[in-house]
Design a protein around this motif. Structure first.
Motif: not given
Length: 232
Positions: A1-7, A54-60
Motif C-alpha cells: 500500500m502507498d505509505p502516502l495514502h495509508e488508510h 482518515i487517510v494519511k497523505t501529503k499536503s503538497s
C-alpha cells in the motif's frame, strides 16, 4: 500500500506527529473533505478527513503552501542557520567597516605576529591591534610595536615587545616575555609605531596563501550544502 495514502480507520482521537487531535464526528456533508497538516521538527504530518475515513497523505498533493510557511525538517535548521549567518555577516561587515575607517584615520593598525618572543601573551599567528603613541602614552608594562634599527640607523623590521624600564627621554628598555634578555636597542617615542590595545588569537594563520587555498573551497562547499538543504 502507498505509505502516502495509508488508510487509517476513523477514531475519535488521532495522533499527528507529536500532536493529539480529537475528531468529534463525521461531517454532515458526506462529500466534504478536510486536510489537516501539522509541521514540527520531525517534518510534515498530513491527514485527509474524507467522509468517515482518515487517510494519511501529503499536503503538497492538494495545496501549494507559500515558501515562508514551510518550516519543517531540515528546512527549520536551514532557516535558523540562515538567520545566524545573516547576523554574523552583519557583525563582520560592521567590524570591517569600522576597522577600515579607523585604519584610514591612522587610529588603529593591524599586524600579524610571526615569532614566539611574546609567548604566551602573544603567539605566532596572532593579530595585534595597535594605536599610535599620541593616543596612548607608552609606559612600563605596555606592549609596543617599534621599528628595530641597526647601529647605523637602518630599519630592519618591526618588533612587538614589552616595556620593562627606561623612559621616553633616555629610551625604553624592551624585552620579549619569552626572551632571556632585553633587546639591544632602546627605542624612543619616534621609533614606536603603536601601543598594543588588543590581540586576536590565531586569525593570522588563516591569512597565509596556503590557508586561503583551503578556506575558499571550504566556504564554497558549505555554500553548496546550504543551498542543497534549502531546496530539499
Amino acid at each position: 500500500m502507498d505509505p502516502l495514502h495509508e488508510h487509517i480507520d476513523r477514531e475519535s482521537l488521532i495522533k499527528i506527529g507529536k500532536t493529539d487531535m480529537w475528531i468529534d464526528a463525521a461531517s454532515q456533508i458526506p462529500e466534504s473533505n478536510v486536510l489537516v497538516t501539522v509541521s514540527d521538527l520531525e517534518g510534515e504530518h498530513s491527514y485527509l478527513v474524507a467522509g468517515n475515513k482518515i487517510v494519511k497523505t501529503k499536503s503538497s498533493l492538494f495545496v501549494q503552501a507559500p515558501e515562508e510557511r514551510i518550516v519543517v525538517g531540515t528546512r527549520f535548521w536551514y532557516r535558523k542557520a540562515t538567520v545566524l549567518a545573516r547576523w554574523f555577516g552583519y557583525v563582520i561587515a560592521f567590524t570591517l567597516i569600522s576597522f577600515s575607517i579607523l585604519s584610514f584615520q591612522g587610529s588603529i593598525k593591524a599586524r600579524v605576529v610571526l615569532t614566539g618572543s611574546m609567548v604566551p601573551v602573544i603567539n605566532p599567528g596572532d593579530v595585534i591591534l595597535t594605536t599610535p603613541p599620541s593616543n596612548i602614552t607608552p609606559k612600563i608594562g605596555s606592549i609596543v610595536a617599534y621599528v628595530g634599527r641597526r647601529f647605523d640607523g637602518t630599519a630592519v623590521g618591526v618588533f612587538s615587545h614589552r616595556i620593562i624600564g627606561g623612559s621616553a627621554e633616555t629610551g625604553f628598555i624592551v624585552k620579549g616575555d619569552a626572551n632571556p634578555a632585553p633587546d639591544t636597542q632602546k627605542p624612543k617615542v619616534p621609533d614606536i609605531t603603536g601601543v598594543v590595545i588588543f590581540v586576536i588569537p590565531l586569525i593570522g594563520k588563516f591569512l597565509t596563501p596556503k590557508a586561503l587555498m583551503v578556506i575558499i573551497p571550504l566556504i564554497f562547499g558549505l555554500w553548496l550544502i546550504i543551498d542543497a538543504l534549502k531546496n530539499e
